[in-house]
Design an enzyme around this catalytic site. Structure first.
Site, PDB file in Angstrom:
ATOM      1  N   LYS A 101       0.868  -1.184   0.000  1.00 51.75           N
ATOM      2  CA  LYS A 101       0.000   0.000   0.000  1.00 51.75           C
ATOM      3  C   LYS A 101       0.896   1.222   0.000  1.00 51.75           C
ATOM      4  O   LYS A 101       2.043   1.167   0.466  1.00 51.75           O
ATOM      5  CB  LYS A 101      -0.883   0.018   1.250  1.00 51.75           C
ATOM      6  CG  LYS A 101      -2.123   0.892   1.128  1.00 51.75           C
ATOM      7  CD  LYS A 101      -3.272   0.155   0.461  1.00 51.75           C
ATOM      8  CE  LYS A 101      -4.500   1.017   0.327  1.00 51.75           C
ATOM      9  NZ  LYS A 101      -5.664   0.234  -0.116  1.00 51.75           N
TER      10      LYS A 101
HETATM   11  P1  NAD Z   1     -13.446   7.642  -2.751  1.00 59.53           P
HETATM   12  O1  NAD Z   1     -12.451   8.700  -2.560  1.00 59.53           O
HETATM   13  O2  NAD Z   1     -13.964   7.382  -4.128  1.00 59.53           O
HETATM   14  O3  NAD Z   1     -14.713   7.899  -1.790  1.00 59.53           O
HETATM   15  C1  NAD Z   1     -14.575   8.084  -0.430  1.00 59.53           C
HETATM   16  C2  NAD Z   1     -15.940   8.460   0.134  1.00 59.53           C
HETATM   17  O4  NAD Z   1     -15.842   8.561   1.554  1.00 59.53           O
HETATM   18  C3  NAD Z   1     -16.449   9.809  -0.362  1.00 59.53           C
HETATM   19  O5  NAD Z   1     -17.839   9.727  -0.599  1.00 59.53           O
HETATM   20  C4  NAD Z   1     -16.167  10.726   0.825  1.00 59.53           C
HETATM   21  O6  NAD Z   1     -17.033  11.837   0.873  1.00 59.53           O
HETATM   22  C5  NAD Z   1     -16.426   9.783   1.967  1.00 59.53           C
HETATM   23  N1  NAD Z   1     -15.833  10.261   3.217  1.00 59.53           N
HETATM   24  C6  NAD Z   1     -14.594  10.780   3.419  1.00 59.53           C
HETATM   25  N2  NAD Z   1     -14.440  11.151   4.695  1.00 59.53           N
HETATM   26  C7  NAD Z   1     -15.605  10.874   5.320  1.00 59.53           C
HETATM   27  C8  NAD Z   1     -16.080  11.043   6.639  1.00 59.53           C
HETATM   28  N3  NAD Z   1     -15.297  11.561   7.591  1.00 59.53           N
HETATM   29  N4  NAD Z   1     -17.342  10.635   6.940  1.00 59.53           N
HETATM   30  C9  NAD Z   1     -18.139  10.104   5.990  1.00 59.53           C
HETATM   31  N5  NAD Z   1     -17.748   9.930   4.716  1.00 59.53           N
HETATM   32  C10 NAD Z   1     -16.494  10.305   4.382  1.00 59.53           C
HETATM   33  O7  NAD Z   1     -12.788   6.321  -2.129  1.00 59.53           O
HETATM   34  P2  NAD Z   1     -13.128   4.810  -2.463  1.00 59.53           P
HETATM   35  O8  NAD Z   1     -12.196   4.335  -3.517  1.00 59.53           O
HETATM   36  O9  NAD Z   1     -14.602   4.647  -2.627  1.00 59.53           O
HETATM   37  O10 NAD Z   1     -12.659   4.105  -1.104  1.00 59.53           O
HETATM   38  C11 NAD Z   1     -13.494   4.039   0.046  1.00 59.53           C
HETATM   39  C12 NAD Z   1     -12.980   2.932   0.940  1.00 59.53           C
HETATM   40  O11 NAD Z   1     -12.959   1.707   0.215  1.00 59.53           O
HETATM   41  C13 NAD Z   1     -11.557   3.117   1.478  1.00 59.53           C
HETATM   42  O12 NAD Z   1     -11.489   2.533   2.761  1.00 59.53           O
HETATM   43  C14 NAD Z   1     -10.731   2.301   0.510  1.00 59.53           C
HETATM   44  O13 NAD Z   1      -9.516   1.870   1.076  1.00 59.53           O
HETATM   45  C15 NAD Z   1     -11.669   1.146   0.275  1.00 59.53           C
HETATM   46  N6  NAD Z   1     -11.401   0.390  -0.942  1.00 59.53           N
HETATM   47  C16 NAD Z   1     -11.417   0.986  -2.165  1.00 59.53           C
HETATM   48  C17 NAD Z   1     -11.194   0.200  -3.307  1.00 59.53           C
HETATM   49  C18 NAD Z   1     -11.278   0.779  -4.686  1.00 59.53           C
HETATM   50  O14 NAD Z   1     -11.148   0.007  -5.656  1.00 59.53           O
HETATM   51  N7  NAD Z   1     -11.521   2.063  -4.864  1.00 59.53           N
HETATM   52  C19 NAD Z   1     -10.924  -1.159  -3.189  1.00 59.53           C
HETATM   53  C20 NAD Z   1     -10.929  -1.736  -1.925  1.00 59.53           C
HETATM   54  C21 NAD Z   1     -11.176  -0.945  -0.808  1.00 59.53           C
END
Ligand code: NAD
Length: 440
Positions: free
Chosen positions: A130
């Site tokens: 990561k």
């Molecule tokens: P993203 O940046 O597309 O979206 C993040 C979301 O979280 C946004 O809607 C944002 O407004 C919200 N957010 C941020 N701070 C917040 C808070 N304090 N309270 C409430 N909401 C809040 O990110 P993503 O890619 O959707 O990732 C989200 C999670 O999923 C992370 O934990 C990431 O590690 C995990 N993840 C992502 C992927 C991927 O392929 N994108 C894969 C596996 C895991």
């Protein structure tokens, strides 16, 4: 004896080796501490492989880099960047890059370790890694963001590569950032290396279906878990925290399956509609203004009330440590599907288990993204690209098979799905370690 062994800090539970170095003990209540507790829970189930369990508690390699850039106003800014390769026993490192103001080494270590577990849980041939930069990217212009991304890529270029460690998007990083990373690495190598990152634009060797893959995986295994507890997804009420790549797509697929998405929370606030939100309209609103706040067809509720919304399925899909001992007693859902990494603290996990709320853990629930990243990498190597139907079918197959395996271990050993997933994954990692043996 190394200096790390002479620390006076209280060692974490570590029955198979020497006390952990101090930097690995730091922040015991943060994500790395949570990960260590999760490993401790699985050690009794590892049989003779427990001898190797210490491997899981130490990242193989952690790099901290200084990322200086010239801002548009002529001043020089320095950002702190990280790339951690937790384990490479089963293949090259693999895991996303996060740009966020709260990123720390401890967080990146935990996220890299969860990638090792996740990649082994769905049996893709990767270790775990990561990366991240401690920055609020919303404060940067596009040019500053590009310069920062390129300098960071160049700095970590000494340890990444298509056969060494393959970054991907995470919070606040996207296809454009992957394109800049691919280009920077390729410029330094003197050859276009599409396979160095995944989650790229399709025009640059990205895969069809990658953008939706994590949300699709959340939905696929969510439906399987719901079936096992007699919950009809078509009738379910769903609450989603985080409406980005993961939460937004998962909400869309649940709504398409007939579920009512009654509440969504993001960094801008929390909205609620008892009859169900219009998810496509909400996605369009967020695409335009960047947050769910201000969406006309919903009530605004206090952020704290999100955790007690009447729902059947709760999907945390934002950041770590959101479900805690403070809000877990109030959660109404029967099923929690962890779209985010590490959203539930171990104390909250225990509370949810006592309350008979099934938790589908991150290490399987959000593995759809890395699964299609694996497909992207395979396609890049063979320069032969598959159809989206092909990709989605293979994704669903892998996710369902992984879920079935984990479900049966959880039933056999009478453990939570998280511990079952760790048993399956850690066994695979440590078996690979055992077969390879120690070098030299
Ligand atoms: P993203 O940046 O597309 O979206 C993040 C979301 O979280 C946004 O809607 C944002 O407004 C919200 N957010 C941020 N701070 C917040 C808070 N304090 N309270 C409430 N909401 C809040 O990110 P993503 O890619 O959707 O990732 C989200 C999670 O999923 C992370 O934990 C990431 O590690 C995990 N993840 C992502 C992927 C991927 O392929 N994108 C894969 C596996 C895991």
């Amino acid at each position: 004896m190394t200096s790390s062994h002479s620390t006076n800090a209280t060692p974490v539970s570590n029955p198979y080796g020497h006390p952990l170095p101090s930097y690995l003990q730091a922040d015991r209540l943060g994500p790395w501490g949570i990960y260590l507790q999760q490993v401790d829970r699985v050690i009794p189930y590892l049989g003779h492989l427990a001898r190797w369990a210490e491997t899981l508690k130490r990242p193989k390699r952690a790099l901290i880099v200084d990322v200086p850039i010239e801002l548009d106003n002529g001043t020089i800014a320095h950002f702190e960047g990280y790339r951690v390769q937790h384990n490479t026993s089963r293949g090259p490192g693999k895991g996303g890059v996060r740009f966020h103001q709260d990123v720390t080494l401890s967080e990146v270590m935990a996220l890299s370790a969860w990638m090792s577990v996740k990649n082994a849980a769905v049996n893709v041939p990767y270790g775990g890694a990561k990366g991240g930069i401690r920055v609020d990217p919303k404060t940067l212009s596009r040019g500053e963001l590009e310069r920062m991304t390129r300098r960071y890529t160049s700095e970590i270029g000494i340890i990444i590569g298509p056969t060494k460690d393959i970054p991907a998007p995470d919070v606040n990083t996207n296809e454009q950032i992957m394109a800049w990373m691919m280009d920077t690495y390729s410029m330094n190598e003197g050859a276009t290396a599409t396979g160095v990152v995944t989650g790229k634009p399709v025009e640059l060797g990205g895969s069809l279906g990658r953008r939706e893959a994590t949300g699709r995986g959340v939905f696929t295994v969510g439906v399987e878990a719901a079936r096992h507890i007699g919950l009809d997804v078509g009738q379910a009420r769903v609450a989603v925290q985080g409406f980005g790549n993961v939460g937004g797509i998962a909400a869309k697929l649940f709504a398409q399956a007939g579920a009512r998405v009654v509440s969504v929370q993001d960094h801008g606030g929390t909205i609620y509609r008892d009859a169900g939100l219009d998810v496509p309209a909400l996605l369009a609103h967020v695409a335009e203004v960047g947050t769910v706040a201000g969406f006309a067809h919903a009530e605004v509720i206090a952020n704290e009330l999100f955790w007690e919304v009447e729902c059947d399925i709760l999907i945390p899909a934002a950041l770590e440590q959101q479900i805690t001992a403070a809000n877990a007693p109030r959660i109404k859902a029967r099923l929690v599907i962890e779209g985010a990494n590490g959203p539930t603290t171990p104390e909250a996990d225990d509370i949810l288990q006592e309350r008979n709320i099934l938790v589908l853990p991150d290490v399987i629930a959000n593995a759809g993204g890395v699964t299609v990243s694996y497909f992207e990498w395979v396609q890049d190597f063979s320069s032969f690209f598959w159809t989206e139907d092909d990709i989605n079918a293979r994704l669903v197959h892998i996710m369902k098979e992984a879920f079935a395996g984990v479900w049966s271990v959880s039933q056999d050993k009478k453990v939570s799905l998280r511990t079952a997933t760790f048993i399956v994954a850690c066994t695979r990692i440590l078996r690979a370690r055992e077969l390879r043996g120690l070098y030299p």
